[in-house]
Design a protein around this motif. Structure first.
Motif, PDB file in Angstrom:
ATOM      1  N   UNK A  65       2.989  19.894  -3.273  1.00  0.00           N
ATOM      2  CA  UNK A  65       2.100  20.613  -2.354  1.00  0.00           C
ATOM      3  C   UNK A  65       2.348  22.115  -2.387  1.00  0.00           C
ATOM      4  N   UNK A  66       3.564  22.512  -2.666  1.00  0.00           N
ATOM      5  CA  UNK A  66       3.833  23.950  -2.762  1.00  0.00           C
ATOM      6  C   UNK A  66       3.159  24.533  -4.001  1.00  0.00           C
ATOM      7  N   UNK A  67       3.321  23.868  -5.141  1.00  0.00           N
ATOM      8  CA  UNK A  67       2.783  24.449  -6.373  1.00  0.00           C
ATOM      9  C   UNK A  67       1.271  24.443  -6.408  1.00  0.00           C
ATOM     10  N   UNK A  68       0.647  23.352  -6.139  1.00  0.00           N
ATOM     11  CA  UNK A  68      -0.810  23.231  -6.114  1.00  0.00           C
ATOM     12  C   UNK A  68      -1.465  23.926  -7.311  1.00  0.00           C
ATOM     13  N   UNK A  69      -1.307  23.326  -8.469  1.00  0.00           N
ATOM     14  CA  UNK A  69      -1.859  23.921  -9.682  1.00  0.00           C
ATOM     15  C   UNK A  69      -3.385  23.971  -9.664  1.00  0.00           C
ATOM     16  N   UNK A  70      -4.006  23.211  -8.783  1.00  0.00           N
ATOM     17  CA  UNK A  70      -5.467  23.308  -8.680  1.00  0.00           C
ATOM     18  C   UNK A  70      -5.876  24.669  -8.120  1.00  0.00           C
ATOM     19  N   UNK A  71      -5.064  25.244  -7.229  1.00  0.00           N
ATOM     20  CA  UNK A  71      -5.363  26.598  -6.726  1.00  0.00           C
ATOM     21  C   UNK A  71      -5.277  27.621  -7.850  1.00  0.00           C
ATOM     22  N   UNK A  72      -4.248  27.469  -8.688  1.00  0.00           N
ATOM     23  CA  UNK A  72      -4.096  28.387  -9.824  1.00  0.00           C
ATOM     24  C   UNK A  72      -5.296  28.259 -10.765  1.00  0.00           C
ATOM     25  N   UNK A  73      -5.725  27.037 -11.020  1.00  0.00           N
ATOM     26  CA  UNK A  73      -6.881  26.803 -11.888  1.00  0.00           C
ATOM     27  C   UNK A  73      -8.134  27.432 -11.284  1.00  0.00           C
TER      28      UNK A  73
END
Length: 147
Positions: A65-73
């Motif tokens: 939940x911290x990383x949330x690579x979908x936000x980066x994408x």
């Protein structure tokens, strides 16, 4: 654990508001979450022996939940398409030229891959170092190492 990860992610994204050193809004979240996951990887077996659910909650729930690579994408695509997003609203902002957009997008992609991988490895290396400090190696009479 995922609730805590989401709250931590939101606070880390706020660092982007006053930091002139950030490349994209989820830059810090990717680094911190990946570092924590790398640290956890070192202690996976002992933690799973006690409670498999605890490791899954930490690694997948909190760190994921911290990383949330979908936000980066989402941020990378927004730069490429030259749009900004405020909450649920998306608006076109003709700020960057085509070449500058592509360079900015490539920078986000490269840093978005490189920094989390580096943080993951650094977290694992630091955990290995701390594990060696906590469990020093001893030598037996034959010169071999024992734990």
């Amino acid at each position: 654990a995922s609730y805590m990860g989401s709250i931590i992610r939101l606070y880390l994204k706020r660092l982007n508001e006053w930091s002139a050193w950030s490349l994209f809004p989820s830059f810090y979240t990717q680094i911190v979450g990946s570092f924590m996951l790398g640290f956890a990887m070192k202690f996976k077996e002992p933690v799973e022996r006690r409670s498999k659910i605890l490791y899954v909650a930490y690694a997948t729930g909190l760190c994921g939940s911290i990383t949330s690579f979908s936000s980066w994408n989402n941020e990378a695509v927004a730069v490429l398409l030259n749009v900004t997003q405020q909450g649920a609203f998306i608006s076109y902002t003709p700020v960057l030229s085509g070449a500058a957009r592509v360079v900015n997008w490539l920078t986000i992609l490269i840093m978005g891959f490189a920094m989390p991988i580096s943080s993951l490895q650094f977290g694992h290396a630091l955990a290995t170092y701390f594990a060696e400090l906590a469990l020093p190696r001893t030598r037996n009479r034959g010169g071999g190492e024992l734990r």
